[in-house]
Scaffold this active site. Structure first.
Site, short mmCIF file in Angstrom:
data_model
loop_
_atom_site.label_atom_id
_atom_site.label_comp_id
_atom_site.label_asym_id
_atom_site.label_seq_id
_atom_site.Cartn_x
_atom_site.Cartn_y
_atom_site.Cartn_z
N GLU A 1 -5.00 -4.75 10.35
CA GLU A 1 -3.73 -4.08 10.83
C GLU A 1 -4.36 -3.47 11.79
O GLU A 1 -5.14 -2.17 12.18
CB GLU A 1 -4.35 -2.80 9.56
CG GLU A 1 -3.88 -3.31 8.16
CD GLU A 1 -3.14 -2.36 7.17
OE1 GLU A 1 -2.05 -2.97 6.74
OE2 GLU A 1 -3.55 -1.31 7.42
N HIS B 1 -9.39 1.39 5.08
CA HIS B 1 -7.89 1.74 5.51
C HIS B 1 -8.15 1.96 6.89
O HIS B 1 -9.18 3.20 6.40
CB HIS B 1 -7.23 2.08 4.94
CG HIS B 1 -5.67 1.65 5.26
ND1 HIS B 1 -5.28 2.67 6.14
CD2 HIS B 1 -4.62 1.15 4.65
CE1 HIS B 1 -3.90 2.44 6.79
NE2 HIS B 1 -3.53 1.48 5.80
N LYS C 1 0.12 4.37 -0.02
CA LYS C 1 -0.68 5.56 0.44
C LYS C 1 -0.15 6.63 -0.22
O LYS C 1 -0.62 6.20 -2.04
CB LYS C 1 0.26 5.13 2.02
CG LYS C 1 0.01 4.89 3.12
CD LYS C 1 0.32 4.77 4.05
CE LYS C 1 0.05 2.76 4.73
NZ LYS C 1 -0.10 3.21 6.44
N SER D 1 3.81 -2.29 10.52
CA SER D 1 5.40 -2.43 10.65
C SER D 1 5.96 -3.43 10.16
O SER D 1 6.71 -4.06 10.95
CB SER D 1 5.32 -1.88 12.06
OG SER D 1 5.52 -0.79 12.20
N ASN E 1 1.05 -1.05 0.06
CA ASN E 1 0.02 0.23 -0.11
C ASN E 1 1.00 1.69 0.18
O ASN E 1 1.55 1.40 0.97
CB ASN E 1 -0.69 0.08 1.46
CG ASN E 1 -2.01 1.19 1.70
OD1 ASN E 1 -1.49 2.18 0.36
ND2 ASN E 1 -2.77 1.35 2.24
N GLU F 1 -6.50 4.96 7.21
CA GLU F 1 -6.12 6.34 7.98
C GLU F 1 -7.86 6.25 7.14
O GLU F 1 -7.72 8.10 7.16
CB GLU F 1 -4.91 6.68 6.57
CG GLU F 1 -3.79 5.70 7.73
CD GLU F 1 -2.96 5.44 6.85
OE1 GLU F 1 -2.28 5.21 5.70
OE2 GLU F 1 -1.75 5.19 8.07
N GLY G 1 3.32 1.93 10.77
CA GLY G 1 3.96 3.30 10.60
C GLY G 1 5.10 3.51 12.23
O GLY G 1 5.75 4.46 12.20
P1 13P Z 1 3.00 0.46 7.51
O1 13P Z 1 3.82 -0.84 6.85
O2 13P Z 1 4.21 1.74 7.29
O3 13P Z 1 3.12 0.43 9.05
O4 13P Z 1 1.64 0.63 7.20
C1 13P Z 1 1.09 -0.44 7.07
C2 13P Z 1 -0.08 -0.35 6.33
O5 13P Z 1 -1.24 0.32 6.82
C3 13P Z 1 -1.09 -0.56 4.90
O6 13P Z 1 -2.08 -0.72 4.70
#
Ligand code: 13P
Length: 253
Positions: free
Chosen positions: A168, A98, A12, A214, A10, A100, A174
């Protein structure tokens, strides 16, 4: 039940044209070099890069996905993109719900469910995301939260062919923090149970449940060898060809 692992990136809100194309070419090349990989690969760039990344992936076995879609096919929805538009530019997957988007855009389970149904109807596969916040985990509510997100955001006619779940934990995204393997396995097993109740045992046993948050080359092996973990949804580490591929290789792909 053997489930083929899915290694998904992803991206982002990252990447301009040149970086996106270089990243996609690098991934395509490395995946080709694996010959017949045991895993399936997916990259989900921002909307602006979909067409160029599709070209860069040509001839490789890496699938293309988007990070969101609207539930309508077309019309007066300024700034939105429909599932049909994603299909048109060569996507086979779309990430939905997601954390976010749930946080930044106030997306509810109900809305995510509507989007997922529309994506399925348009012939897209969905990666539906769930996961608890740190407070919810500390309050002992991780499984309760994930259960309610599955019940609310996964359409009731979803199948193992058109749907992938991504667990997740919000606090692991992150941050470099990862739940213990026991906690990951506990949630994944609980999610599969809920899926069995909602979609039937056959679908639940075949449906892939990814872990995200992560994931790095160094922790991929222990996370992805857990019995109910069927791949990874990778953020930061999916922006580097070496890391993305190292995660796959360390997971036995
Ligand atoms: P990270 O791997 O940067 O922690 O992000 C995970 C994520 O949100 C994937 O959709």
């Amino acid at each position: 039940m053997a489930r083929r692992k899915l290694i998904a990136g992803n991206w982002k809100m990252n990447g301009q044209l040149a970086d996106g194309i270089a990243l996609a070419r690098g991934i395509a090349q490395e995946v080709k070099a694996l010959g017949k990989p045991a895993c399936e690969f997916l990259v989900c760039p921002p909307f602006t890069l979909l067409t160029s990344v599709k070209k860069a992936l040509r001839g490789s076995k890496v699938a293309l996905g988007a990070q969101d879609c609207h539930f309508n096919a077309k019309g007066a929805h300024t700034g939105d993109i429909s599932p049909q538009m994603l299909k048109d530019v060569g996507c086979s997957y779309v990430i939905l719900g997601h954390s976010e988007r749930r946080a930044d855009h106030g997306e509810s389970d109900e809305l995510i469910c509507k989007k997922a149904a529309a994506a399925h109807a348009a012939g897209l596969k969905t990666v539906i995301c769930i996961g608890e916040t740190l407070k919810q985990r500390d309050d002992g509510k991780a499984i309760e939260v994930c259960t309610s997100q599955i019940m609310g955001s996964v359409p009731s006619d979803s199948t193992s062919t058109d749907t992938v779940i991504a667990y997740e934990p919000v606090w692991a995204i992150g941050t470099g923090k990862v739940p213990t393997t026991a906690d990951v396995e506990e949630v994944h097993a609980a999610v599969r149970k809920v899926l069995a109740k909602k979609l039937g045992k056959g679908n639940a046993n075949k449906m892939r449940i990814l872990y995200g948050g992560s994931v790095k080359p160094g922790n991929a092996k222990e996370l992805l060898s857990l019995p109910d973990v069927d791949g990874a949804l990778i953020g930061g580490a999916s922006l580097k060809v070496e890391d993305f591929l190292a995660i796959a290789k360390n997971s036995g792909c």
